[in-house]
Write a protein that holds these residues in place. Structure first.
Motif, short mmCIF file in Angstrom:
data_model
loop_
_atom_site.label_atom_id
_atom_site.label_comp_id
_atom_site.label_asym_id
_atom_site.label_seq_id
_atom_site.Cartn_x
_atom_site.Cartn_y
_atom_site.Cartn_z
N ILE A 41 49.97 43.23 51.65
CA ILE A 41 48.77 43.59 50.91
C ILE A 41 48.55 42.53 49.84
CG2 ILE A 41 47.71 45.31 49.41
CD1 ILE A 41 49.26 47.43 50.93
N ASP A 42 47.36 41.97 49.82
CA ASP A 42 47.10 40.86 48.90
C ASP A 42 46.88 41.34 47.46
OD1 ASP A 42 44.68 42.06 49.39
OD2 ASP A 42 43.55 40.20 49.46
N GLU A 43 46.84 40.38 46.57
CA GLU A 43 46.73 40.66 45.13
C GLU A 43 45.43 41.38 44.79
OE1 GLU A 43 47.50 37.83 41.70
OE2 GLU A 43 48.22 36.69 43.44
N ARG A 44 44.34 40.97 45.46
CA ARG A 44 43.04 41.57 45.16
C ARG A 44 43.03 43.04 45.53
NH1 ARG A 44 37.84 40.47 48.62
NH2 ARG A 44 39.53 40.60 50.08
N THR A 45 43.59 43.40 46.67
CA THR A 45 43.64 44.79 47.08
C THR A 45 44.49 45.61 46.13
OG1 THR A 45 43.39 44.10 49.38
CG2 THR A 45 44.17 46.34 49.00
N THR A 46 45.60 45.05 45.70
CA THR A 46 46.46 45.74 44.74
C THR A 46 45.72 45.97 43.43
OG1 THR A 46 48.40 44.71 45.74
CG2 THR A 46 48.68 45.65 43.56
N ALA A 47 45.01 44.94 42.96
CA ALA A 47 44.26 45.07 41.71
C ALA A 47 43.14 46.11 41.85
CB ALA A 47 43.68 43.73 41.30
N ALA A 48 42.46 46.12 42.99
CA ALA A 48 41.39 47.09 43.22
C ALA A 48 41.95 48.51 43.26
CB ALA A 48 40.66 46.78 44.52
N LEU A 49 43.08 48.69 43.89
CA LEU A 49 43.69 50.02 43.95
C LEU A 49 44.16 50.48 42.58
CD1 LEU A 49 45.70 49.77 47.28
CD2 LEU A 49 43.66 51.15 46.84
N ARG A 50 44.72 49.57 41.80
CA ARG A 50 45.15 49.93 40.44
C ARG A 50 43.95 50.31 39.56
NH1 ARG A 50 50.47 48.99 39.34
NH2 ARG A 50 51.54 47.59 40.78
N LEU A 51 42.87 49.55 39.70
CA LEU A 51 41.67 49.85 38.93
C LEU A 51 41.11 51.22 39.34
CD1 LEU A 51 39.73 48.56 36.82
CD2 LEU A 51 38.34 47.83 38.76
N PHE A 52 41.09 51.49 40.65
CA PHE A 52 40.61 52.77 41.14
C PHE A 52 41.50 53.91 40.68
CE2 PHE A 52 40.21 56.13 44.34
CZ PHE A 52 38.84 56.35 44.26
N ALA A 53 42.80 53.68 40.65
CA ALA A 53 43.73 54.72 40.19
C ALA A 53 43.50 55.04 38.72
CB ALA A 53 45.17 54.27 40.42
N GLY A 54 43.15 54.06 37.94
CA GLY A 54 42.95 54.27 36.52
C GLY A 54 41.57 54.80 36.14
N HIS A 55 40.54 54.45 36.92
CA HIS A 55 39.17 54.78 36.52
C HIS A 55 38.40 55.60 37.54
CE1 HIS A 55 39.48 52.22 33.01
NE2 HIS A 55 40.06 51.32 33.78
N GLY A 56 38.97 55.83 38.71
CA GLY A 56 38.29 56.67 39.70
C GLY A 56 37.05 56.03 40.27
N LEU A 57 36.02 56.87 40.49
CA LEU A 57 34.80 56.40 41.15
C LEU A 57 34.01 55.39 40.32
CD1 LEU A 57 33.57 59.74 42.72
CD2 LEU A 57 34.77 57.86 43.84
N GLY A 58 34.25 55.33 39.04
CA GLY A 58 33.55 54.37 38.19
C GLY A 58 34.19 53.00 38.17
N SER A 59 35.23 52.80 38.96
CA SER A 59 35.96 51.54 38.90
C SER A 59 35.15 50.35 39.41
CB SER A 59 37.27 51.65 39.69
OG SER A 59 37.01 52.03 41.01
N ALA A 60 34.25 50.56 40.35
CA ALA A 60 33.42 49.45 40.83
C ALA A 60 32.50 48.97 39.71
CB ALA A 60 32.62 49.86 42.06
N GLY A 61 31.95 49.90 38.94
CA GLY A 61 31.09 49.53 37.82
C GLY A 61 31.86 48.78 36.74
N ILE A 62 33.09 49.18 36.53
CA ILE A 62 33.93 48.49 35.54
C ILE A 62 34.22 47.06 36.00
CG2 ILE A 62 36.23 48.47 34.49
CD1 ILE A 62 35.97 51.55 34.40
N ALA A 63 34.54 46.90 37.28
CA ALA A 63 34.78 45.56 37.83
C ALA A 63 33.52 44.72 37.74
CB ALA A 63 35.25 45.66 39.28
N ALA A 64 32.37 45.32 37.99
CA ALA A 64 31.10 44.59 37.88
C ALA A 64 30.86 44.16 36.43
CB ALA A 64 29.95 45.45 38.39
N GLY A 65 31.19 45.02 35.50
CA GLY A 65 31.04 44.67 34.09
C GLY A 65 31.93 43.51 33.69
N HIS A 66 33.16 43.51 34.18
CA HIS A 66 34.07 42.39 33.90
C HIS A 66 33.54 41.09 34.52
CE1 HIS A 66 37.22 44.56 31.89
NE2 HIS A 66 37.39 45.40 32.90
N ALA A 67 32.96 41.20 35.73
CA ALA A 67 32.40 40.01 36.39
C ALA A 67 31.21 39.47 35.59
CB ALA A 67 31.98 40.35 37.81
N ARG A 68 30.35 40.36 35.11
CA ARG A 68 29.20 39.92 34.30
C ARG A 68 29.67 39.23 33.02
NH1 ARG A 68 27.19 45.07 35.69
NH2 ARG A 68 25.53 44.91 37.22
#
Length: 110
Positions: A41-68
């Protein structure tokens, strides 16, 4: 007239329940014939799963905010990293964000 009490059968032990369960068990199959080892399992998948575990369904929005934020700061590598994590969590949101980040920012001057 005599009344006789007949207790109800347990639903899990009824012949119908057993027949239905047997069919379901026979149909069950593992779609993933080859399981992915944990070290593949690559680093990106691990990071996405950790973010999802911490923030739930709002994790994609949080990742988008960090990207912006990274894009505003001019850090394209970090912006791509967060965009990839956002893509792992929500493809539609990541596609829209990618279009927004690709457009040049036009400032209104008065």
């Amino acid at each position: 007239m005599a009344l006789r009490f007949a207790a109800a059968r347990c639903a899990s032990r009824s012949p119908i329940a057993r027949a239905l369960a047997w069919r379901a068990i026979r149909r069950a199959a593992n779609d993933n014939r080859q399981l992915i080892p944990a070290n593949d399992i690559d680093e990106r998948t691990t990071a996405a799963l950790r973010l999802f575990a911490g923030h739930g369904l709002g994790s994609a929005g949080i990742a988008a905010g960090h990207a912006r934020q990274a894009h505003r700061e001019g850090d394209t590598q970090t912006a791509r990293w967060w965009l990839a994590i956002c893509f792992s969590l929500d493809r539609n949101m990541a596609g829209e964000l990618e279009r927004q980040l690709a457009e040049p920012v036009v400032l209104a001057t008065e």
